[in-house]
Design a protein around this motif. Structure first.
Motif, PDB file in Angstrom:
ATOM      1  N   LEU A 139       0.865  -1.178   0.000  1.00  0.00           N
ATOM      2  CA  LEU A 139       0.000   0.000   0.000  1.00  0.00           C
ATOM      3  C   LEU A 139       0.901   1.226   0.000  1.00  0.00           C
ATOM      4  O   LEU A 139       1.651   1.441   0.956  1.00  0.00           O
ATOM      5  CB  LEU A 139      -0.900  -0.015   1.236  1.00  0.00           C
ATOM      6  N   LEU A 140       0.849   1.995  -1.065  1.00  0.00           N
ATOM      7  CA  LEU A 140       1.700   3.171  -1.207  1.00  0.00           C
ATOM      8  C   LEU A 140       0.889   4.446  -0.996  1.00  0.00           C
ATOM      9  O   LEU A 140      -0.255   4.546  -1.452  1.00  0.00           O
ATOM     10  CB  LEU A 140       2.328   3.223  -2.604  1.00  0.00           C
ATOM     11  N   GLY A 141       1.492   5.405  -0.325  1.00  0.00           N
ATOM     12  CA  GLY A 141       0.894   6.714  -0.149  1.00  0.00           C
ATOM     13  C   GLY A 141       1.942   7.782  -0.348  1.00  0.00           C
ATOM     14  O   GLY A 141       3.127   7.541  -0.127  1.00  0.00           O
ATOM     15  N   ASN A 142       1.505   8.941  -0.780  1.00  0.00           N
ATOM     16  CA  ASN A 142       2.444  10.026  -1.026  1.00  0.00           C
ATOM     17  C   ASN A 142       2.497  10.955   0.172  1.00  0.00           C
ATOM     18  O   ASN A 142       1.468  11.387   0.681  1.00  0.00           O
ATOM     19  CB  ASN A 142       2.031  10.806  -2.282  1.00  0.00           C
ATOM     20  N   GLY A 143       3.689  11.242   0.629  1.00  0.00           N
ATOM     21  CA  GLY A 143       3.833  12.149   1.751  1.00  0.00           C
ATOM     22  C   GLY A 143       5.282  12.378   2.100  1.00  0.00           C
ATOM     23  O   GLY A 143       6.010  11.431   2.366  1.00  0.00           O
ATOM     24  N   VAL A 195       0.417  12.390   4.024  1.00  0.00           N
ATOM     25  CA  VAL A 195      -0.283  11.228   3.478  1.00  0.00           C
ATOM     26  C   VAL A 195      -1.786  11.307   3.739  1.00  0.00           C
ATOM     27  O   VAL A 195      -2.581  10.715   3.002  1.00  0.00           O
ATOM     28  CB  VAL A 195       0.318   9.907   4.025  1.00  0.00           C
ATOM     29  N   LEU A 196      -2.192  12.058   4.744  1.00  0.00           N
ATOM     30  CA  LEU A 196      -3.619  12.202   5.041  1.00  0.00           C
ATOM     31  C   LEU A 196      -4.334  13.035   3.977  1.00  0.00           C
ATOM     32  O   LEU A 196      -5.575  13.081   3.954  1.00  0.00           O
ATOM     33  CB  LEU A 196      -3.805  12.817   6.430  1.00  0.00           C
ATOM     34  N   GLU A 197      -3.571  13.667   3.086  1.00  0.00           N
ATOM     35  CA  GLU A 197      -4.139  14.404   1.951  1.00  0.00           C
ATOM     36  C   GLU A 197      -4.192  13.536   0.693  1.00  0.00           C
ATOM     37  O   GLU A 197      -4.740  13.957  -0.318  1.00  0.00           O
ATOM     38  CB  GLU A 197      -3.316  15.668   1.673  1.00  0.00           C
ATOM     39  N   ASP A 198      -3.599  12.346   0.753  1.00  0.00           N
ATOM     40  CA  ASP A 198      -3.583  11.443  -0.404  1.00  0.00           C
ATOM     41  C   ASP A 198      -4.868  10.614  -0.371  1.00  0.00           C
ATOM     42  O   ASP A 198      -4.911   9.517   0.203  1.00  0.00           O
ATOM     43  CB  ASP A 198      -2.338  10.549  -0.357  1.00  0.00           C
ATOM     44  N   THR A 199      -5.917  11.148  -0.973  1.00  0.00           N
ATOM     45  CA  THR A 199      -7.231  10.494  -0.900  1.00  0.00           C
ATOM     46  C   THR A 199      -7.238   9.135  -1.595  1.00  0.00           C
ATOM     47  O   THR A 199      -7.948   8.232  -1.155  1.00  0.00           O
ATOM     48  CB  THR A 199      -8.328  11.405  -1.479  1.00  0.00           C
ATOM     49  N   GLU A 200      -6.458   8.976  -2.657  1.00  0.00           N
ATOM     50  CA  GLU A 200      -6.397   7.673  -3.336  1.00  0.00           C
ATOM     51  C   GLU A 200      -5.804   6.611  -2.410  1.00  0.00           C
ATOM     52  O   GLU A 200      -6.311   5.490  -2.333  1.00  0.00           O
ATOM     53  CB  GLU A 200      -5.583   7.776  -4.621  1.00  0.00           C
ATOM     54  N   ALA A 201      -4.737   6.950  -1.710  1.00  0.00           N
ATOM     55  CA  ALA A 201      -4.113   5.988  -0.790  1.00  0.00           C
ATOM     56  C   ALA A 201      -5.062   5.651   0.358  1.00  0.00           C
ATOM     57  O   ALA A 201      -5.181   4.491   0.757  1.00  0.00           O
ATOM     58  CB  ALA A 201      -2.798   6.540  -0.245  1.00  0.00           C
ATOM     59  N   LEU A 202      -5.739   6.645   0.890  1.00  0.00           N
ATOM     60  CA  LEU A 202      -6.674   6.398   1.994  1.00  0.00           C
ATOM     61  C   LEU A 202      -7.852   5.547   1.538  1.00  0.00           C
ATOM     62  O   LEU A 202      -8.355   4.714   2.304  1.00  0.00           O
ATOM     63  CB  LEU A 202      -7.147   7.722   2.588  1.00  0.00           C
TER      64      LEU A 202
END
Length: 195
Positions: free
Chosen positions: A157-161, A167-174
């Motif tokens: 699971l990848l998130g951008n931050g 990362v809490l702004e990465d809606t796709e990752a969430l």
């Protein structure tokens, strides 16, 4: 059998983006799924020395960092490596933990390889790049480790931050985090293997 998740936090930073993303995914687990969280920075492992041909191996005492991590690893049905992407792979804390798997393969009385077979390895990582392919070496490290031990691999699971809380702004990752642990993880395969 109830699932028991071990979250291995490999960041040197507390409450970093990777941990936030892992906790978001863990919130979706059913109440019956046990969770154990271990921050590697709080349980520093000694430098790993490859002694596989040089000495007898003994099980580390449970009151040491090595023993704690071994016991937690053996008790888990699912191991989640939550390490930020550092220079395209896992953090040094995480790499040291994985290095200890080599010693545990030779520890009498635990049959580490057979014990781990069929369990599931997952990855969670924050990265500071919009291009997910930069995490391919990270994914390969975890996939190949799982394949060697005949484990299942649930993917990464990848998130951008980059900055705190990004990362809490990465809606796709969430969104992906909501279903990440619900997928059926296939048996890991080395890239050169065919089905």
């Amino acid at each position: 059998m109830n699932r028991r998740f071990l979250f291995v936090l490999g960041s040197a930073r507390r409450d970093g983006n990777t941990e936030l993303l892992a906790r978001s995914a863990a919130e979706q687990l059913p109440p019956a799924a046990e969770q154990q969280w271990i921050r590697l920075a709080d349980h520093p492992l000694p430098d790993f020395a490859d002694l596989r041909h040089d000495s007898d191996h003994t099980r580390p005492p449970s009151d040491t960092a090595t023993g704690l991590l071994l016991d937690a690893t053996l008790a888990a049905t699912d191991i989640v490596i939550a390490s930020p992407l550092y220079w395209y792979s896992v953090s040094s804390l995480t790499k040291r933990y994985l290095d200890y798997w080599s010693a545990w393969l030779r520890t009498p009385g635990i049959d580490f390889k057979a014990t781990m077979a069929g369990r599931t390895l997952w990855g969670v990582a924050a990265l500071a790049d919009r291009e997910p392919s930069v995490a391919d070496p990270y994914t390969g490290t975890l996939n190949n480790s799982a394949a060697y031990l005949k484990m299942r691999f649930g993917g990464v699971l990848l998130g951008n931050g980059s900055g705190p809380g990004d990362v809490l702004e990465d809606t796709e990752a969430l969104t992906r985090a909501k279903t990440f642990f619900t997928q059926e993880a296939p048996l890991a395969r080395f890239p050169y293997e065919t089905a």
